[in-house]
Design an enzyme around this catalytic site. Structure first.
Site, short mmCIF file in Angstrom:
data_model
loop_
_atom_site.label_atom_id
_atom_site.label_comp_id
_atom_site.label_asym_id
_atom_site.label_seq_id
_atom_site.Cartn_x
_atom_site.Cartn_y
_atom_site.Cartn_z
N ALA A 255 0.76 -1.25 0.00
CA ALA A 255 0.00 0.00 0.00
C ALA A 255 0.80 1.31 0.00
O ALA A 255 0.28 2.33 -0.42
CB ALA A 255 -0.95 -0.01 1.18
N PRO A 257 3.19 4.50 -0.74
CA PRO A 257 2.89 5.51 0.28
C PRO A 257 1.40 5.83 0.44
O PRO A 257 1.04 6.80 1.12
CB PRO A 257 3.65 6.75 -0.23
CG PRO A 257 3.64 6.59 -1.72
CD PRO A 257 3.72 5.10 -1.98
N GLY A 259 -1.01 6.27 -2.06
CA GLY A 259 -1.69 7.06 -3.10
C GLY A 259 -3.03 6.42 -3.48
O GLY A 259 -4.07 7.08 -3.50
N LYS A 260 -2.99 5.12 -3.72
CA LYS A 260 -4.22 4.46 -4.15
C LYS A 260 -5.14 4.19 -2.97
O LYS A 260 -6.35 4.21 -3.11
CB LYS A 260 -3.89 3.17 -4.92
CG LYS A 260 -3.10 3.48 -6.19
CD LYS A 260 -2.80 2.28 -7.01
CE LYS A 260 -1.81 2.63 -8.11
NZ LYS A 260 -0.43 2.90 -7.62
N ASP A 303 4.35 -8.71 5.73
CA ASP A 303 4.68 -9.22 4.40
C ASP A 303 3.40 -9.80 3.80
O ASP A 303 2.83 -10.77 4.34
CB ASP A 303 5.76 -10.31 4.55
CG ASP A 303 6.20 -10.87 3.22
OD1 ASP A 303 5.42 -10.79 2.24
OD2 ASP A 303 7.32 -11.41 3.15
N CYS A 375 3.91 -0.68 -12.26
CA CYS A 375 4.32 0.45 -13.11
C CYS A 375 5.52 -0.01 -13.95
O CYS A 375 6.51 0.69 -14.08
CB CYS A 375 4.62 1.70 -12.29
SG CYS A 375 5.80 1.46 -10.96
C1 LIG Z 1 4.39 0.01 -6.14
S1 LIG Z 1 4.56 0.36 -4.46
C2 LIG Z 1 2.90 0.63 -3.99
C3 LIG Z 1 2.38 2.02 -4.29
C4 LIG Z 1 1.05 2.29 -3.61
N1 LIG Z 1 0.05 1.31 -3.94
C5 LIG Z 1 0.51 3.67 -3.95
O1 LIG Z 1 -0.34 3.79 -4.81
O2 LIG Z 1 0.95 4.63 -3.32
C6 LIG Z 1 4.87 -1.21 -3.79
C7 LIG Z 1 4.94 -1.25 -2.27
O3 LIG Z 1 4.99 -2.61 -1.88
C8 LIG Z 1 5.79 -2.73 -0.74
N2 LIG Z 1 6.15 -4.15 -0.63
C9 LIG Z 1 7.16 -4.82 -1.23
N3 LIG Z 1 7.12 -6.13 -0.90
C10 LIG Z 1 6.06 -6.29 -0.08
C11 LIG Z 1 5.50 -7.41 0.60
N4 LIG Z 1 6.04 -8.61 0.49
N5 LIG Z 1 4.41 -7.21 1.35
C12 LIG Z 1 3.85 -5.98 1.49
N6 LIG Z 1 4.34 -4.89 0.87
C13 LIG Z 1 5.43 -5.05 0.09
C14 LIG Z 1 6.94 -1.78 -1.01
O4 LIG Z 1 7.61 -1.42 0.18
C15 LIG Z 1 6.19 -0.62 -1.67
O5 LIG Z 1 5.82 0.31 -0.69
#
Ligand SMILES: C[S@@+](CC[C@H](N)C(=O)[O-])C[C@H]1O[C@@H](n2cnc3c(N)ncnc32)[C@H](O)[C@@H]1O
Length: 440
Positions: A255, A257, A259-260, A303, A375
Site C-alpha cells: 500500500a 505511500p 496514493g491508491k 509481508d 508500473c
Molecule cells: C508500487 S509500491 C505501492 C504504491 C502504492 N500502492 C501507492 O499507490 O501509493 C509497492 C509497495 O509494496 C511494498 N512491498 C514490497 N514487498 C512487499 C511485501 N512482500 N508485502 C507488502 N508490501 C510489500 C513496497 O515497500 C512498496 O511500498
C-alpha cells in the site's frame, strides 16, 4: 545555521546512488536539509539531471578517463558527472563549470584530483565535437538509456519504441488527483486558475488535472485540507477500475505511500479497507497521507505473502495488488533507475510478485475481484505473470477491464494477451499495467 554548499551535497547524494546505497529520492530526503533553502532546487536539478542523462554522461566520462574511478572515489566521479552535466545541459559557462568542479574536489578534501578533473573537463570542452561523433553510434548515447533496457524495449515494444524512449527521457508532467468527495474537478480547476496555475483535465481519469508547470504542493489550493493529491493519471485508474462501493471489505496489499489507498477511500469513505505494507517507515507515509485527506484505514505492517502475519481469515470483496516492480514505466520520475536497475532484478521481482499474488488470492472471496497492477513495461512482470497465474489457478478468470466501470475509456492502453499495458506518454500518463481477475 551554516549550510553545506549545494554542489557538495549533490556530490554526496550522487555518490550514494552510484554506490547503490538507496534511491535518489531517499538520498535527497536524507541530505537536502543541510543545503541553504535557496539552493535546494539547485541540488535537485544537479542530482536529477545527472541521473536523467547518466547513460550519455557516463559514456562521455569513460571515454575521457584512462581508467574508471574506484568505488572509494565515487564522490569524485559524481563531481565529474556534475561538471559534464552543467556544460552539456545547464548552460553554465564552461569556465565556471570547470572552476566549480575543481573547487568541489577541494571541498571533498581530495585536492589530489583537482588537476585530473580540470584536465578531463577542459579536454571535453576542446574536443567536444570529435568526442560526440566518436561515441554517437553507441546505443547509450543515441537513446540515453541502459543497453539492456533498450534491447528489451526493442524486443517487446518495437512499434511503441520511439514513443517510450521519448517519454522516458522527458521531464514528467505534474498530475494531481482532485478529491471529488470534497470538490468537483471543475471547481478545483477554477481555484487553480485564480492562483495563476493553468491546468487541463486528464483524458482518462475522471478526477485528474495536468498542470502546465510543476508547482510546490504548498501552492495547491487547500492541499493540506485534502482537496488534492499528487498522483499520475495511470495510477488514478486503479480507483476507477476497482470502483469501490460503501461497506465493501477491501485489501490494499502493497500500500505505501498510500496514493491508491487514499483514492479508494475518497471514492467510498465507508469502505472497510485494510492496507498492508512491508516497510515500517513507508507505512507511516500512508498514515500521514490519510491524515491529510481526513480518511482512515486499518494499517498493518507485514509481508503480504505471509498471511499468518496479518490476515484474520475474513475474506475480502476486492483486492488491489499494486506489486513491487522494476518501475520501468516511471523512469522519468525515478531516473536513478537508469543507473541502478539490472536485468537480474526483474527475475527476482517476478518471484516476489508471484509469491504475493498466490498468497493474497487466498484472501479473496468467491465472486470477488483482484486488480493486479505494476508500473512496469516488462511483460515478465505483467502479461506473462498473469498468464502463469491463470494457468496454475483453476479458480481464476480474467475480467474485461471495463466490467466494473463501463464508463472507463480504455483508449489509454494496449490490450495485451492478458490485461492492459499502458505506455508512458510525453505530456501524459506514466507507463503502467493492469489486469483484473475474478475468483470463481
Ligand atoms: C508500487 S509500491 C505501492 C504504491 C502504492 N500502492 C501507492 O499507490 O501509493 C509497492 C509497495 O509494496 C511494498 N512491498 C514490497 N514487498 C512487499 C511485501 N512482500 N508485502 C507488502 N508490501 C510489500 C513496497 O515497500 C512498496 O511500498
Amino acid at each position: 545555521m551554516s549550510h553545506t554548499s549545494a554542489r557538495l551535497i549533490s556530490a554526496r547524494i550522487l555518490e550514494q546512488v552510484l554506490l547503490q546505497r538507496g534511491s535518489l529520492s531517499t538520498q535527497i530526503n536524507k541530505q537536502i536539509a543541510s543545503a541553504d533553502p535557496d539552493e535546494q532546487s539547485l541540488v535537485k536539478e544537479l542530482c536529477f539531471g545527472v541521473c536523467r542523462y547518466y547513460p550519455q554522461l557516463n559514456s562521455i566520462a569513460l571515454s575521457l578517463l584512462t581508467k574508471p574511478f574506484e568505488e572509494k572515489d565515487f564522490d569524485l566521479y559524481a563531481a565529474l558527472l556534475m561538471g559534464l552535466y552543467q556544460i552539456t545541459h545547464m548552460h553554465t559557462p564552461d569556465h565556471a563549470a570547470v572552476n566549480e568542479s575543481v573547487e568541489l574536489c577541494r571541498e571533498l578534501e581530495k585536492d589530489w584530483a583537482t588537476k585530473l578533473i580540470n584536465a578531463v573537463l577542459r579536454r571535453y570542452q576542446r574536443e567536444h565535437d570529435d568526442i560526440i561523433e566518436r561515441l554517437d553510434a553507441q546505443p547509450s548515447m543515441e537513446y540515453n538509456l541502459p543497453k539492456w533496457f533498450i534491447k528489451r524495449l526493442n524486443k517487446h515494444w518495437g512499434s511503441e519504441f520511439e514513443q517510450i524512449v521519448e517519454a522516458t527521457n522527458a521531464r514528467p508532467p505534474m498530475c494531481i488527483r482532485v478529491n471529488t468527495a470534497k470538490v468537483s474537478r471543475e471547481t478545483y480547476k477554477a481555484k487553480l486558475e485564480e492562483q495563476g496555475i493553468v491546468s487541463r483535465e486528464t483524458p482518462f481519469s475522471d478526477s485528474g488535472l495536468y498542470l502546465d508547470e510543476a508547482v510546490s504542493v504548498n501552492e495547491l489550493p487547500e492541499f493540506f485540507d485534502g482537496y488534492a493529491s499528487v498522483q499520475d493519471e495511470s495510477a488514478q485508474l486503479a480507483g476507477m477500475i476497482l470502483s469501490p462501493q460503501q461497506g465493501e471489505r477491501l485489501l490494499d496489499a502493497c500500500a505505501a505511500p498510500g496514493g491508491k489507498t487514499g483514492h479508494l477511500l475518497e471514492r467510498a469513505n465507508e469502505l472497510d479497507l485494510t492496507a498492508v505494507e512491508l516497510e515500517t517507515w513507508r507505512l507511516s507515509r500512508i498514515e500521514s497521507n490519510l491524515d491529510r485527506l481526513g480518511l482512515s484505514a486499518k494499517l498493518i505492517c507485514g509481508d503480504a505473502s505471509e498471511l499468518d502475519q496479518w490476515w484474520d481469515g475474513q475474506p475480502f470483496d476486492k483486492v488491489l495488488l499494486d506489486a513491487p516492480c522494476s518501475a520501468t514505466g516511471v523512469i522519468r520520475r525515478n531516473p536513478d533507475i537508469k543507473i541502478n536497475r539490472k536485468p537480474a532484478d526483474i527475475d527476482e521481482l517476478v518471484i516476489i510478485q508471484k509469491g504475493i499474488l498466490e498468497a493474497v488470492w487466498k484472501t479473496l472471496k468467491t465472486g470477488g475481484v483482484m486488480l493486479y497492477a505494476t508500473c512496469s513495461l516488462m511483460p515478465e512482470e505483467n502479461e506473462r505473470q498473469m498468464e502463469q497465474f491463470l494457468n496454475a489457478q483453476s479458480d481464476a478468470e480474467e475480467v474485461s477491464l471495463n466490467y466494473l466501470n463501463a464508463n472507463l475509456n480504455m483508449g489509454i492502453g494496449k490490450k495485451v494477451s492478458h490485461g492492459m499495458q499502458i505506455f508512458p506518454s510525453r505530456k501524459g500518463q506514466d507507463g503502467f499495467y493492469y489486469c483484473l481477475l475474478r475468483k470463481l
